[in-house]
Scaffold this active site. Sequence first.
Site, PDB file in Angstrom:
ATOM      1  N   ASP A 197      -4.557   1.426  -2.064  1.00 46.60           N
ATOM      2  CA  ASP A 197      -5.332   0.003  -1.581  1.00 46.60           C
ATOM      3  C   ASP A 197      -5.331  -1.093  -3.129  1.00 46.60           C
ATOM      4  O   ASP A 197      -4.810  -1.980  -3.077  1.00 46.60           O
ATOM      5  CB  ASP A 197      -6.514   0.334  -1.028  1.00 46.60           C
ATOM      6  CG  ASP A 197      -6.355   0.529   0.196  1.00 46.60           C
ATOM      7  OD1 ASP A 197      -5.449   0.588   0.749  1.00 46.60           O
ATOM      8  OD2 ASP A 197      -7.681   0.710   1.028  1.00 46.60           O
ATOM      9  N   HIS A 225       0.869  -1.239   0.155  1.00 46.03           N
ATOM     10  CA  HIS A 225       0.127  -0.061   0.072  1.00 46.03           C
ATOM     11  C   HIS A 225       0.935   1.222  -0.004  1.00 46.03           C
ATOM     12  O   HIS A 225       0.766   2.391  -0.744  1.00 46.03           O
ATOM     13  CB  HIS A 225      -0.916   0.014   1.133  1.00 46.03           C
ATOM     14  CG  HIS A 225      -1.702   1.374   1.480  1.00 46.03           C
ATOM     15  ND1 HIS A 225      -3.146   1.401   0.878  1.00 46.03           N
ATOM     16  CD2 HIS A 225      -1.367   2.621   2.180  1.00 46.03           C
ATOM     17  CE1 HIS A 225      -3.234   2.421   1.573  1.00 46.03           C
ATOM     18  NE2 HIS A 225      -2.404   3.240   2.104  1.00 46.03           N
ATOM     19  N   GLU A 226       1.953   1.266   0.829  1.00 43.11           N
ATOM     20  CA  GLU A 226       2.801   2.313   0.895  1.00 43.11           C
ATOM     21  C   GLU A 226       3.726   2.563  -0.451  1.00 43.11           C
ATOM     22  O   GLU A 226       3.952   3.797  -0.838  1.00 43.11           O
ATOM     23  CB  GLU A 226       3.665   2.269   1.990  1.00 43.11           C
ATOM     24  CG  GLU A 226       3.316   2.301   3.350  1.00 43.11           C
ATOM     25  CD  GLU A 226       2.379   3.412   3.811  1.00 43.11           C
ATOM     26  OE1 GLU A 226       3.021   4.670   3.537  1.00 43.11           O
ATOM     27  OE2 GLU A 226       1.357   3.416   4.324  1.00 43.11           O
TER      28      GLU A 226
HETATM   29 ZN   LIG Z   1      -2.010   5.214   2.627  1.00 43.55          ZN
END
Ligand SMILES: [Zn+2]
Length: 414
Positions: free
Chosen positions: A360, A278-279
């Site tokens: 996401d 996600h990062e």
């Molecule tokens: Zn985030």
Amino acid sequence: MVPLLWIAIGLLFLRLAASLWLSALNRASVRRHEGRPPAAVAAIMDEATYAKAGRYTLAKSRFGDVGEVFDALVLSLVLVGGVLPALFDETATWGGPESTWNHAAFIVLAGLLLSVPSLPFDWWEQFGLEQRFGFNQSTPGLWVADKLKGALLGVAIGFPLLWGLLSLVHLAGPQWWIWGFALMFGFQLLMLILYPKLILPLFNKLTPLPAGELRERLFALGERTGFRANSIEVIDGSKRSGHSNAYFTGFGRFRRIVLFDTLVAQLTPTELEAVLAHEIGHYRRGHIPRLIALSAAMMLAGFGAIAWLAGSSWFNPAFGFPPAQLAPSFLLFGLLSGSLTFWFTPLSNLLSRRHEYEADAFAREAMGGPEPLVAALRKLAQKNLTNLTPHPWFSGFHYSHPTLAEREAALLRG
Ligand SMILES: [Zn+2]
């Protein structure tokens, strides 16, 4: 005509009223679902945890309200009481007519002074509220040391920076604010690089993620997703709080990923991989330069506004300061602009939430399915006692991340 001072105080209380109303709506929503959680909650928290999360949300919300009312009252009293103009007159005598260091000192002193009234609230938040719900890991000694270090750093960095900014008027003339923006923006970029190297270590210990299965997997993920990480670091967040997080700082060559030790302890390697994916998604989807550009535009507008206000004959005098003085305009802008920018919070959060959805979706691709991220998000909600039933207006206004239900729905839909 209503004096500007009263308009400013009116705006302050308008903002306060809106904020209190939203948090009252949110508390009502939490109470409405007390003992009757929506069906989806069963998969995320057991009944006891859900009830505790509700109590935590209510306590935090009430505490936040008291703090906000207190802050608005203090600021109003300071503005009406003439404390700041008196301080300005005093510091003005410290230097000659051309000197600016004393004006920088004025802003720094005013900032320190204004941060004092909220100290008891900070203390209570840590050792009352967070303690009661089992999140506090800090000690009174560490808390005091943090505050002192913070204040010293504020002076050590803020004073020269303000001195430089205020000196630009003499050096650059009426166009000073463009140069001021350039100085400030350059400083901000520099801090993105220097903060984790120089400042963060004063408060926390950062260690590279130790060799082993987890490290192998995370680096493999980096390779796979086109993110060559220089290092993945673990920060000892557990020194102060049981809350967990992961974040990303810097840009370009200076990017780095920081995982809280609490996060590493709570999640399985697969879940951590999903969080890191996600990062990386934020990075690969170009969110970071976009946010930097946006904040630059806001900063330029802010400098333009300060130059305009400082150049006017009416702004400073309305608050008891002499006209054509930059330092008071700077300070007043800093104290009052929040009453206006507050109303744009939903817009910036809308953008932020869009970025979260994109990150996401990226993580889902990278992990070959939504399950690992969903599992990670559920566990984080559980451990952090996240409010699973916020009022939609409250979350729409204040949440930088979509709610867990929204994120799960989006992850499973795609
Ligand atoms: Zn985030």
